[in-house]
Design an enzyme around this catalytic site. Structure first.
Site, PDB file in Angstrom:
ATOM      1  CE  LYS A 172      33.166  74.621  25.031  1.00  0.00           C
ATOM      2  NZ  LYS A 172      32.221  74.090  26.016  1.00  0.00           N
ATOM      3  CG  ASP A 189      33.182  72.401  32.736  1.00  0.00           C
ATOM      4  OD1 ASP A 189      33.031  73.614  33.010  1.00  0.00           O
ATOM      5  OD2 ASP A 189      32.849  71.909  31.645  1.00  0.00           O
ATOM      6  CB  ALA A 245      29.667  63.651  29.335  1.00  0.00           C
ATOM      7  N   GLY A 246      29.643  66.064  26.603  1.00  0.00           N
ATOM      8  CA  GLY A 246      30.243  66.276  25.294  1.00  0.00           C
ATOM      9  C   GLY A 246      31.577  67.004  25.371  1.00  0.00           C
TER      10      GLY A 246
END
Length: 315
Positions: free
Chosen positions: A194, A220, A226-227
């Site tokens: 990411k 996680d 919640a991106g």
């Protein structure tokens, strides 16, 4: 056997969890007044004798983070001045844990500052769960008992079909956790690379591993917006994933997160009650850590090892 000198108190951050912990181990929750003056100053009064007692104060530093942290510090100070023999700060969720290093010029290491504040207030021991980075234990000059939510998750995940299950980390930093889950569940391992654009926006770039026609479990330690999870879920769906679940130790869902979870990209978010959760029809499954923390409190009180709490049933 419960020690009569064991006393458990709670702040206002997550009182339902504290009450559940006490019920699970058969110890009454201590009487304390924890309120605020009209100007917002916190006020604490312990309403029972704790002289010479082994005191545990349960408080998550979740939103409102600063208020809950100061409330905890004041409760510790009150217990110290009331001559408690030992004070253990129980933080199911340790706030400020992501500020654990100088990753840019002129920024603080707030996780270390919070550690210093807890010790200065009078804490003799820390009990916490799933720190953002395990090195934070080294910020303390007092003992830290660091628990993991994974045994609670594994008990729930054992019902999932194991064929074509892939455990994915939504970022590089979580690979060690993902590898541990994959090992226990006998699943494949993957990674979603990411790029963070801002505190609330994340772009998932690439997938390492095979997810075509697989059930994917994202793991996680914490999510707020919640991106990271939804960006990873979208990329996994586009790559042919059959289903996407997420196991997250600490969920602090704000309005942005709620809207993202409503999108349907994630079939189910499995989390704990380390912080108060209002599911409001969201695909969120909340698992209780009360028994885990309660057993840890009993073991610390009787000076036993907490290592046995890491064992996973059924695997």
């Amino acid at each position: 056997m419960n020690d009569s000198r064991l006393k458990i108190f709670a702040g206002n951050s997550n009182r339902p969890l504290a009450e559940e912990i006490c019920r699970s181990i058969g110890v009454p929750l201590g009487e304390a007044t924890v309120t605020a003056f009209p100007d917002g100053e916190s006020f604490v009064k312990i309403n029972e004798n704790i002289r010479g007692a082994d005191v545990f104060i349960i408080q998550s530093t979740c939103p409102p983070t600063n208020h809950n942290l100061v409330e905890l510090l004041i409760m510790i100070d009150a217990a110290r001045r009331a001559s408690a023999q030992r004070i253990t700060a129980v933080l199911p969720f340790y706030g400020y844990a992501r500020q654990d290093r100088k990753d840019q010029p002129r920024v603080p290491i707030t996780a270390k500052l919070v550690a210093n504040l807890l010790v200065a207030a009078g804490a003799n021991r820390i009990l916490t769960m799933d720190l953002h980075s395990q090195q934070i234990q080294g910020f303390f000059d007092i003992p830290v008992d660091h628990l993991y939510a994974s045994p609670v998750f594994f008990e729930y995940l054992s019902a999932l079909p194991k064929n074509k299950l892939v455990v994915c980390s939504p970022d590089v930093g979580g690979m060690k956790m993902a590898a541990a889950y994959a090992d226990v569940l006998g699943a494949g391992l993957g990674l979603v690379a990411k790029k963070r654009k801002s505190a609330t926006n994340v772009e998932a770039i690439n997938i390492v591993g095979e997810v075509q026609d697989c059930d994917v479990l994202l793991v996680d330690d914490i999510t707020e917006t919640a991106g990271t999870l939804t960006a990873a879920a979208k990329l996994l769906r586009d790559s042919g994933a059959r289903s996407v679940r997420a196991a997250v130790s600490h969920c602090i869902l704000n309005e942005v997160a709620i809207e993202r979870l409503k999108s349907g990209l994630i079939d189910e978010v499995i989390t704990t009650n380390s912080t108060p959760i209002h599911t409001n029809g969201l695909p969120v499954r909340v698992l209780s850590i009360a028994q885990l923390l309660g057993n840890a409190i009993l073991r610390i009180n009787s000076n036993e090892s907490v290592t046995g709490l890491f064992r996973v049933k059924g695997f």
